[in-house]
Motif scaffolding. Sequence first.
Motif, PDB file in Angstrom:
ATOM      1  N   ARG A   1      -8.807  -3.075   3.271  1.00  0.00           N
ATOM      2  CA  ARG A   1      -9.060  -3.890   2.078  1.00  0.00           C
ATOM      3  C   ARG A   1      -8.356  -5.240   2.238  1.00  0.00           C
ATOM      4  O   ARG A   1      -7.483  -5.407   3.081  1.00  0.00           O
ATOM      5  CB  ARG A   1      -8.517  -3.207   0.824  1.00  0.00           C
ATOM      6  CG  ARG A   1      -6.998  -3.114   0.772  1.00  0.00           C
ATOM      7  CD  ARG A   1      -6.495  -2.417  -0.476  1.00  0.00           C
ATOM      8  NE  ARG A   1      -5.055  -2.526  -0.615  1.00  0.00           N
ATOM      9  CZ  ARG A   1      -4.181  -1.727  -0.039  1.00  0.00           C
ATOM     10  NH1 ARG A   1      -4.591  -0.743   0.760  1.00  0.00           N
ATOM     11  NH2 ARG A   1      -2.869  -1.893  -0.238  1.00  0.00           N
TER      12      ARG A   1
ATOM     13  N   ASP B   1      -6.870  -8.493  -0.472  1.00  0.00           N
ATOM     14  CA  ASP B   1      -6.667  -8.938  -1.852  1.00  0.00           C
ATOM     15  C   ASP B   1      -7.098 -10.385  -2.071  1.00  0.00           C
ATOM     16  O   ASP B   1      -6.900 -10.933  -3.164  1.00  0.00           O
ATOM     17  CB  ASP B   1      -5.194  -8.791  -2.226  1.00  0.00           C
ATOM     18  CG  ASP B   1      -4.729  -7.344  -2.183  1.00  0.00           C
ATOM     19  OD1 ASP B   1      -5.532  -6.462  -2.540  1.00  0.00           O
ATOM     20  OD2 ASP B   1      -3.573  -7.100  -1.770  1.00  0.00           O
TER      21      ASP B   1
ATOM     22  N   GLU C   1      -8.849  -6.217   6.326  1.00  0.00           N
ATOM     23  CA  GLU C   1      -9.928  -5.235   6.209  1.00  0.00           C
ATOM     24  C   GLU C   1      -9.981  -4.309   7.414  1.00  0.00           C
ATOM     25  O   GLU C   1     -10.225  -3.102   7.289  1.00  0.00           O
ATOM     26  CB  GLU C   1     -11.263  -5.963   6.024  1.00  0.00           C
ATOM     27  CG  GLU C   1     -11.381  -6.663   4.674  1.00  0.00           C
ATOM     28  CD  GLU C   1     -12.517  -7.661   4.626  1.00  0.00           C
ATOM     29  OE1 GLU C   1     -13.216  -7.817   5.661  1.00  0.00           O
ATOM     30  OE2 GLU C   1     -12.694  -8.307   3.577  1.00  0.00           O
TER      31      GLU C   1
END
Length: 462
Positions: free
Chosen positions: A223, A225, A218
């Motif tokens: 981001r 997963d 992040e």
Amino acid sequence: MPDQLSALSGRFDVTVVGAGVVGCAIARRFALSGARVAVIEKAVDILDGASKGNSAILHTGFDAPVGSLEQSCIASGYEEYLAIHSRLGLPLLRAGALVIAWTEEEEALLPTLMEQARQNGVSDIEALSEAAMRAHEPGLGPGARAAFRVPREYLIDPWSAPFAYLLQAIENGAEVLRGAEVISGRRDGDWSLETTRGTVRTGMVVNAAGLWGDRLDERLIGRSDFHIRPRKGQFIVYDKPASRLAAHILLPVPNKVTKGVVVCRTAFGNLLVGPTAEDQDDREHAVLMPETLEALKRRGAEILPRLKDHTVTAIYAGLRPATEFKDYCIKAHDGLNYITVGGIRSTGLSSALGIALHVEHLARLALTPRSAPAWPKVANISETCPRDWQTEGHGGVVCHCEMATRREILAAFEGPLPVRSLAGLKRRTRVTMGRCQGFFCTAELSRLTDGRFVRPMAERAE
């Protein structure tokens, strides 16, 4: 010096974030392949996260999900460990394992588990009747019904192996920055990683941050997963005489959540019972729970009734970086020169070398392997080979429970990866890990370590 006291300088081909067993193995693989490698570790010593607490077993992967990345990495990591362990001075104790059914339902599952093992390439398994099982392990409790034997499971030293991997990486050009947390990063062709101890420039980033892997994703690529949900495992370690109670690694029939409670010897001459499998949100603290430890003791005594007559030497707990997925979360992110290595859970010690090979393949870097790489040997601290106290000139035994010598302790402060904490010194020498848990050697250790630790022993017990 490869182990920097300030920010790393120059450009690196690959930077590995995290110096657990997986990060150390990845650093080794890229260094041997000719890359200029950096390793960034948040703690002051390596193996300070998930890698500090495990069962210390080298698995064949017989019970891994068929066709999974985990199974593939365990199989290749297992084979490489067998191929290189003697060159690095690492121990290997062939114990074999028994997968034991304790109920009628578990006994009915044994043929399916054996077929799974065969599909995973572990074909030298052997079905055992109750009589044959008890011939192998006469000390088993009365509830054991049947088993199958996996002969090529080994016991190894869980701390010397990753230390050896990173030491070989360093001897082949890698550099290590400890006590440095990666705060942020930006990419403009190369990556610039901002740490609490300066900026590191690198062509590729490998996220091997373990319990913090999703958070690092992040921070760096915006981001993740997967989500880490730490899984706590509590263990009980019995005194060395208890190791005579079991020749094999005694495994239960696994369920969908956990492999279950294992009873086995250790490479250090003890007998271990554990782990539990307790999901929690806290990523930093593995709190020992008296009622859970009592339940572990009861289960251990059900498996080996004579354990009731033996003394507990130590209790400990570790956190595994479990995720919502069954398989490993390893991914090369297109166009970012960034590889995530997450969700390794409980099999990282066995699979680390295989994971490193897989990550090297994902990286697809044009490198020239070192033609004559250095192969340093680490000092043995296991009970499977001669120890330092058995040779002359060791300067005296400081920790008598674990027979750790003054020479061993002082050597841990030298070289390219000197220890900086009591926890790190424990993993390098076994001091304070025996029957008295440091009661008799702490005063002398405090004198020997004066000025060498980031936080002195007198300031904080570890």
